[in-house]
Design a protein around this motif. Structure first.
Motif, PDB file in Angstrom:
ATOM      1  N   SER A 119      48.035  17.715 128.445  1.00 49.51           N
ATOM      2  CA  SER A 119      46.650  17.508 128.032  1.00 49.51           C
ATOM      3  C   SER A 119      46.531  17.094 126.570  1.00 49.51           C
ATOM      4  O   SER A 119      45.555  16.473 126.192  1.00 49.51           O
ATOM      5  N   SER A 120      47.510  17.389 125.737  1.00 44.66           N
ATOM      6  CA  SER A 120      47.341  17.126 124.320  1.00 44.66           C
ATOM      7  C   SER A 120      48.403  16.223 123.696  1.00 44.66           C
ATOM      8  O   SER A 120      48.268  15.836 122.561  1.00 44.66           O
ATOM      9  N   GLY A 121      49.489  15.906 124.405  1.00 47.11           N
ATOM     10  CA  GLY A 121      50.470  14.974 123.891  1.00 47.11           C
ATOM     11  C   GLY A 121      51.507  15.555 122.947  1.00 47.11           C
ATOM     12  O   GLY A 121      52.169  14.830 122.248  1.00 47.11           O
ATOM     13  N   TYR A 122      51.676  16.859 122.903  1.00 44.22           N
ATOM     14  CA  TYR A 122      52.696  17.468 122.057  1.00 44.22           C
ATOM     15  C   TYR A 122      53.351  18.614 122.814  1.00 44.22           C
ATOM     16  O   TYR A 122      52.829  19.093 123.811  1.00 44.22           O
ATOM     17  N   ASN A 123      54.494  19.031 122.337  1.00 45.90           N
ATOM     18  CA  ASN A 123      55.209  20.144 122.942  1.00 45.90           C
ATOM     19  C   ASN A 123      54.573  21.446 122.461  1.00 45.90           C
ATOM     20  O   ASN A 123      54.469  21.684 121.253  1.00 45.90           O
ATOM     21  N   ALA A 124      54.153  22.291 123.373  1.00 50.42           N
ATOM     22  CA  ALA A 124      53.444  23.527 123.019  1.00 50.42           C
ATOM     23  C   ALA A 124      54.313  24.482 122.208  1.00 50.42           C
ATOM     24  O   ALA A 124      53.819  25.159 121.301  1.00 50.42           O
ATOM     25  N   SER A 125      55.613  24.546 122.499  1.00 49.02           N
ATOM     26  CA  SER A 125      56.456  25.458 121.725  1.00 49.02           C
ATOM     27  C   SER A 125      56.619  24.956 120.289  1.00 49.02           C
ATOM     28  O   SER A 125      56.694  25.762 119.357  1.00 49.02           O
ATOM     29  N   ASP A 126      56.640  23.634 120.079  1.00 47.84           N
ATOM     30  CA  ASP A 126      56.677  23.098 118.718  1.00 47.84           C
ATOM     31  C   ASP A 126      55.407  23.486 117.956  1.00 47.84           C
ATOM     32  O   ASP A 126      55.456  23.811 116.772  1.00 47.84           O
ATOM     33  N   LYS A 127      54.285  23.478 118.659  1.00 47.68           N
ATOM     34  CA  LYS A 127      53.031  23.886 118.019  1.00 47.68           C
ATOM     35  C   LYS A 127      53.109  25.351 117.590  1.00 47.68           C
ATOM     36  O   LYS A 127      52.685  25.704 116.480  1.00 47.68           O
ATOM     37  N   ILE A 174      53.701  20.717 106.915  1.00 47.58           N
ATOM     38  CA  ILE A 174      53.521  21.219 108.283  1.00 47.58           C
ATOM     39  C   ILE A 174      52.136  20.846 108.804  1.00 47.58           C
ATOM     40  O   ILE A 174      51.983  20.388 109.938  1.00 47.58           O
ATOM     41  N   TYR A 175      51.134  21.025 107.964  1.00 43.02           N
ATOM     42  CA  TYR A 175      49.758  20.678 108.342  1.00 43.02           C
ATOM     43  C   TYR A 175      49.656  19.196 108.735  1.00 43.02           C
ATOM     44  O   TYR A 175      49.076  18.851 109.770  1.00 43.02           O
ATOM     45  N   LYS A 176      50.238  18.322 107.921  1.00 38.57           N
ATOM     46  CA  LYS A 176      50.168  16.886 108.214  1.00 38.57           C
ATOM     47  C   LYS A 176      50.901  16.548 109.513  1.00 38.57           C
ATOM     48  O   LYS A 176      50.433  15.719 110.286  1.00 38.57           O
ATOM     49  N   TYR A 177      52.029  17.182 109.724  1.00 40.21           N
ATOM     50  CA  TYR A 177      52.746  16.965 110.977  1.00 40.21           C
ATOM     51  C   TYR A 177      51.858  17.405 112.149  1.00 40.21           C
ATOM     52  O   TYR A 177      51.706  16.673 113.134  1.00 40.21           O
ATOM     53  N   MET A 178      51.276  18.588 112.040  1.00 41.21           N
ATOM     54  CA  MET A 178      50.459  19.118 113.128  1.00 41.21           C
ATOM     55  C   MET A 178      49.254  18.231 113.404  1.00 41.21           C
ATOM     56  O   MET A 178      48.930  17.965 114.567  1.00 41.21           O
ATOM     57  N   THR A 179      48.568  17.787 112.357  1.00 40.86           N
ATOM     58  CA  THR A 179      47.392  16.940 112.576  1.00 40.86           C
ATOM     59  C   THR A 179      47.799  15.602 113.175  1.00 40.86           C
ATOM     60  O   THR A 179      47.062  15.054 114.006  1.00 40.86           O
ATOM     61  N   SER A 180      48.951  15.057 112.768  1.00 41.59           N
ATOM     62  CA  SER A 180      49.388  13.778 113.315  1.00 41.59           C
ATOM     63  C   SER A 180      49.708  13.869 114.806  1.00 41.59           C
ATOM     64  O   SER A 180      49.634  12.869 115.510  1.00 41.59           O
ATOM     65  N   LYS A 181      50.049  15.058 115.276  1.00 47.48           N
ATOM     66  CA  LYS A 181      50.400  15.276 116.685  1.00 47.48           C
ATOM     67  C   LYS A 181      49.232  15.834 117.501  1.00 47.48           C
ATOM     68  O   LYS A 181      49.386  16.099 118.679  1.00 47.48           O
ATOM     69  N   GLY A 182      48.100  16.078 116.865  1.00 52.28           N
ATOM     70  CA  GLY A 182      46.973  16.655 117.562  1.00 52.28           C
ATOM     71  C   GLY A 182      47.078  18.153 117.778  1.00 52.28           C
ATOM     72  O   GLY A 182      46.362  18.735 118.583  1.00 52.28           O
ATOM     73  N   MET A 183      47.979  18.810 117.042  1.00 46.78           N
ATOM     74  CA  MET A 183      48.185  20.260 117.182  1.00 46.78           C
ATOM     75  C   MET A 183      47.181  21.060 116.372  1.00 46.78           C
ATOM     76  O   MET A 183      47.002  22.249 116.596  1.00 46.78           O
ATOM     77  N   TYR A 184      46.578  20.435 115.382  1.00 49.13           N
ATOM     78  CA  TYR A 184      45.718  21.151 114.438  1.00 49.13           C
ATOM     79  C   TYR A 184      44.486  20.296 114.221  1.00 49.13           C
ATOM     80  O   TYR A 184      44.603  19.131 113.812  1.00 49.13           O
ATOM     81  N   GLN A 185      43.343  20.840 114.500  1.00 58.43           N
ATOM     82  CA  GLN A 185      42.089  20.109 114.331  1.00 58.43           C
ATOM     83  C   GLN A 185      41.350  20.643 113.114  1.00 58.43           C
ATOM     84  O   GLN A 185      40.826  21.749 113.138  1.00 58.43           O
ATOM     85  N   ALA A 186      41.371  19.850 112.042  1.00 62.54           N
ATOM     86  CA  ALA A 186      40.606  20.243 110.845  1.00 62.54           C
ATOM     87  C   ALA A 186      39.131  20.007 111.149  1.00 62.54           C
ATOM     88  O   ALA A 186      38.743  18.925 111.552  1.00 62.54           O
ATOM     89  N   GLN A 187      38.320  21.053 110.971  1.00 62.70           N
ATOM     90  CA  GLN A 187      36.897  20.929 111.315  1.00 62.70           C
ATOM     91  C   GLN A 187      36.021  21.037 110.114  1.00 62.70           C
ATOM     92  O   GLN A 187      36.245  21.615 109.176  1.00 62.70           O
TER      93      GLN A 187
END
Length: 187
Positions: A119-127, A174-187
């Protein structure tokens, strides 16, 4: 170098924090599925080892020389060391961002070969690994912030401030990696 009991305790705490960071980055590099994330974790772990060595030198009464972090260059310049002047830091951040963008583009082309959360395009364990390390970096940076205010020696304060800035850069990486993968949504 004569530290007060409180200063020595704070340094011991930071040394322990660095040891945990080294272990986490090493273990998580082995667990990560994305090769680019493995590389990030390895590079950040190397910088944490430098932090540990610096704190250890202080505790042994030696004044460490602040050098450019070796971990910053090979992980895409995401965490180059802070130099004495803010102008040097500003010019570095521009090149860091450019290098960071190139690495992110390269990483995106490789990501289709990595097992991903459908559903999100990334590996959940990496998140999960990234989330834990981002929380760790936030905590460690805050602990350095508190410690900096407690030291009377300006040179030691500068050393701790330098380390804290690198911890903040780790969190940003880490934040930039996460946002680039859709793991972290800055709101």
């Amino acid at each position: 170098m004569n530290f007060s009991n409180k200063e020595r305790t704070l340094l011991e705490d930071q040394k322990n924090h660095e040891q945990i960071c080294i272990l986490k980055y090493s273990n998580y590099a082995d667990l990560a599925t994305d090769p680019q994330l493995k590389n990030i974790f390895k590079q950040l772990g190397q910088t944490e080892q430098e932090h540990y060595n610096t704190i250890d030198q202080l505790l042994k009464g030696q004044m460490p020389q602040m050098q450019q972090s070796s971990g910053g260059q090979s992980s895409g310049g995401q965490q180059g060391s802070q130099q004495g002047s803010s102008q040097q830091g500003s010019s570095q951040s521009g090149s860091q961002q450019s290098s960071n963008q190139n690495q992110m583009q390269s990483m995106q082309s490789q990501s289709s070969f990595i097992p991903q959360n459908q559903s999100s395009g990334y590996n959940a364990s990496d998140k999960d690994l990234c989330t834990d390390l981002l929380m760790t970096e936030k905590y460690v940076s805050g602990a350095y912030d508190t410690a900096i205010f407690e030291f009377k020696d300006q040179q030691v304060r500068n050393i701790l401030n330098h380390i804290q800035k690198e911890e903040q850069q780790h969190g940003e990486t880490i934040y930039k990696y996460m946002t680039s993968k859709g793991m972290y949504q800055a709101q």
